[in-house]
Design a protein around this motif. Structure first.
Motif, PDB file in Angstrom:
ATOM      1  N   VAL A   2      55.396  59.734  17.171  1.00 29.03           N
ATOM      2  CA  VAL A   2      54.448  60.452  18.217  1.00 29.03           C
ATOM      3  C   VAL A   2      53.903  61.386  17.466  1.00 29.03           C
ATOM      4  O   VAL A   2      53.965  61.787  15.809  1.00 29.03           O
ATOM      5  N   ALA A  24      49.663  63.869  22.943  1.00 31.81           N
ATOM      6  CA  ALA A  24      50.329  63.204  22.157  1.00 31.81           C
ATOM      7  C   ALA A  24      49.831  61.479  22.665  1.00 31.81           C
ATOM      8  O   ALA A  24      49.330  61.433  23.355  1.00 31.81           O
ATOM      9  N   SER A  25      50.242  61.171  21.044  1.00 32.26           N
ATOM     10  CA  SER A  25      49.863  59.782  20.969  1.00 32.26           C
ATOM     11  C   SER A  25      50.815  58.637  20.039  1.00 32.26           C
ATOM     12  O   SER A  25      51.886  59.162  19.793  1.00 32.26           O
ATOM     13  N   THR A  27      54.154  55.972  19.573  1.00 32.81           N
ATOM     14  CA  THR A  27      55.368  55.673  20.513  1.00 32.81           C
ATOM     15  C   THR A  27      55.714  56.006  21.479  1.00 32.81           C
ATOM     16  O   THR A  27      56.729  57.164  21.318  1.00 32.81           O
ATOM     17  N   ILE A  28      54.987  56.348  22.744  1.00 33.31           N
ATOM     18  CA  ILE A  28      55.564  57.443  23.495  1.00 33.31           C
ATOM     19  C   ILE A  28      56.266  56.566  24.621  1.00 33.31           C
ATOM     20  O   ILE A  28      55.073  55.904  25.326  1.00 33.31           O
ATOM     21  N   ILE A  31      58.876  60.557  27.627  1.00 32.12           N
ATOM     22  CA  ILE A  31      58.654  62.472  27.766  1.00 32.12           C
ATOM     23  C   ILE A  31      60.085  62.569  28.615  1.00 32.12           C
ATOM     24  O   ILE A  31      59.819  62.537  29.543  1.00 32.12           O
ATOM     25  N   ASN A  76      49.489  61.496  28.327  1.00 31.29           N
ATOM     26  CA  ASN A  76      50.093  62.927  27.769  1.00 31.29           C
ATOM     27  C   ASN A  76      49.600  63.653  27.197  1.00 31.29           C
ATOM     28  O   ASN A  76      50.110  64.278  26.070  1.00 31.29           O
ATOM     29  N   GLN A  99      61.233  63.568  24.186  1.00 31.84           N
ATOM     30  CA  GLN A  99      61.360  62.694  24.514  1.00 31.84           C
ATOM     31  C   GLN A  99      62.622  61.866  24.300  1.00 31.84           C
ATOM     32  O   GLN A  99      63.650  62.347  23.865  1.00 31.84           O
ATOM     33  N   HIS A 104      59.652  65.972  18.457  1.00 28.21           N
ATOM     34  CA  HIS A 104      58.295  65.910  17.836  1.00 28.21           C
ATOM     35  C   HIS A 104      57.803  67.364  17.893  1.00 28.21           C
ATOM     36  O   HIS A 104      57.166  68.050  19.106  1.00 28.21           O
TER      37      HIS A 104
END
Length: 115
Positions: A2, A24-25, A27-28, A31, A76, A99, A104
């Motif tokens: 992330v 956030a970008s 592998t989400i 959350i 996100n 998450q 993170h």
């Protein structure tokens, strides 16, 4: 992995306002919470505000009534609107995302409140 990208910090006079953003970008997938912490020189990192998936929030006492956390789940992204800023709000502000299975941190953005 992330990746968190923060923006919006800077220098502001006492009583002024700033808005922080954190996107956030990566592998989400689930959350739990998004939030903001801060760390002043020589101090411990402390929670400023946090928002959960159900929209519930909590704030540290010293910012209640002045700061507002919000979240755009579709993007996100988490925001921190900071009003009536005081010198004691000066710190590096860090975005935090929790998450399932991981936590993170962003790289931090400096907020300086000074005349």
């Amino acid at each position: 992995q992330v990746h968190l990208v923060e923006s919006g910090g800077g220098l502001v006079q006492p009583g002024g306002s700033l808005r922080l953003s954190c996107a956030a970008s990566g592998t989400i997938f689930s959350i739990y919470t998004m939030g903001w912490f801060r760390q002043a020189p020589g101090e411990e990192r402390e929670l400023v505000a946090r928002i959960r998936t159900d929209g519930s929030t909590n704030y540290r006492d010293s910012v209640k009534g002045r700061f507002t956390i919000s979240r755009d789940s579709a993007k996100n992204t988490v925001y921190l609107q900071m009003n009536s800023l005081k010198a004691e709000d000066t710190a590096v502000y860090y975005c935090n995302v929790v998450q399932y299975g991981s936590e993170h941190w962003g790289q931090g953005t400096q907020v300086t409140v000074s005349s």
